[in-house]
Design a protein around this motif. Structure first.
Motif, PDB file in Angstrom:
ATOM      1  N   ILE A  61     -14.106  46.675  43.426  1.00 15.59           N
ATOM      2  CA  ILE A  61     -14.590  45.698  42.437  1.00 15.59           C
ATOM      3  C   ILE A  61     -14.094  46.062  41.043  1.00 15.59           C
ATOM      4  O   ILE A  61     -13.609  45.204  40.290  1.00 15.59           O
ATOM      5  N   TYR A  78     -24.137  42.959  40.561  1.00 15.74           N
ATOM      6  CA  TYR A  78     -23.356  42.700  41.768  1.00 15.74           C
ATOM      7  C   TYR A  78     -24.271  42.324  42.928  1.00 15.74           C
ATOM      8  O   TYR A  78     -23.933  41.457  43.753  1.00 15.74           O
ATOM      9  N   LEU A  92     -15.365  37.881  38.642  1.00 14.92           N
ATOM     10  CA  LEU A  92     -16.264  38.345  39.695  1.00 14.92           C
ATOM     11  C   LEU A  92     -16.435  37.289  40.785  1.00 14.92           C
ATOM     12  O   LEU A  92     -16.605  37.626  41.962  1.00 14.92           O
TER      13      LEU A  92
END
Length: 287
Positions: A60, A30, A70
């Motif tokens: 998330i 991330y 994502l």
């Protein structure tokens, strides 16, 4: 029990990952893709994650579980910062647009499922042709169509679209149900193939064969009308024309097809085909 202590507290990446139900490797990813800002490191050189980081990780994970990529999650958080200080509220507006994307993906899945169902119902490769083509040929008994018939329909569908292939299907229905016409078709195809063996384009056999092909096309046309297949073509146009209007982007012009397909006809055979087509057109105009 107070789950939101007023005193600021930070945890290491392992604890943050365990709480969010993910892995430390996922958190590092991330950071790499800009989905989660990398926090400052403590005195021991390790990352420290605070309350806001944990909330972000939970968001998330929830969005990922919902099937949102994502990349889309990153866009959502980015727009949330621009639109409002309430991150959840900003994400809601983005989710509305993501819903449209997922609806389009669901429609694509439904189309693929329809193809699979056609394959199960009518078998391969007929089921891989457009629904309007498979529907028209579906009443024929198994094995009535030759592989070369299906190959021709595949090419026609690519050039002229499903409606063009559906109309051509009428010819193959007649050939499958009229042995006399199928025998003549086989004879003509063999004679036309023989033109590739060094025959001069001006050889009298070319004109003679073109005339025979024209007569055969007229016989096929008459058989199509007698079987009522021409009326079926009108029905097909009426039902499917509007539905298939968006198919234009998947077609190829005849001119482009000629340059792309590896045709190996000799000049004599090409002249025969062109002449037969011209004679057939003139004959139809006189009817």
């Amino acid at each position: 029990m107070n789950l939101y202590p007023t005193a600021a507290r930070q945890v290491r990446i392992g604890d943050a990952a365990a709480f969010a139900g993910i892995t430390p490797r996922a958190i590092r990813h991330y950071h790499e893709i800009g989905l989660l800002p990398e926090p400052e490191r403590g005195g021991d050189g390790r990352r420290r994650y605070g309350h806001d980081d944990m909330i972000r990780l939970l968001w998330i994970r929830k969005m990922a579980e919902a099937g949102i990529s994502l990349d889309d999650v990153r866009v959502a958080f980015g727009e949330a910062r621009e639109e409002t200080s309430d991150e959840a509220g900003g994400i809601e507006s983005v989710l509305g647009r993501l819903e449209e994307t997922m609806a389009a993906q669901e429609a694509a899945i439904q189309r693929r499922r329809a193809v699979v169902q056609r394959l199960q119902a009518v078998g391969s490769p007929l089921g891989l042709l457009s629904e309007v083509v498979a529907e028209r040929l579906g009443h024929l008994p198994p094995g009535a169509l030759r592989p070369s018939d299906l190959n021709a329909l595949l090419v026609t569908e690519r050039i002229f679209g499903p409606l063009g292939a559906a109309i051509q299907a009428g010819t193959f229905i007649v050939l499958a149900t009229r042995p006399d016409l199928r025998a003549e078709e086989d004879r003509l195809e063999a004679a036309e193939a023989a033109l590739d063996d060094g025959v001069d384009p001006d050889d009298p056999r070319v004109d003679e064969l073109a005339g025979q092909r024209c007569a055969h096309l007229l016989a096929l046309n008459e058989a199509i009308e007698e079987a009522g297949l021409d009326a079926a073509e009108e029905r097909i146009f009426g039902i499917h024309d509007a539905d298939l209007a968006g198919d234009e982007g998947r077609r190829m012009s005849a001119a482009a097809a000629i340059t792309k397909m590896p045709y190996d006809f000799s000049p004599a055979r090409r002249r025969c085909v062109e002449l037969a087509g011209r004679l057939f057109g003139e004959a139809l105009a006189d009817i």
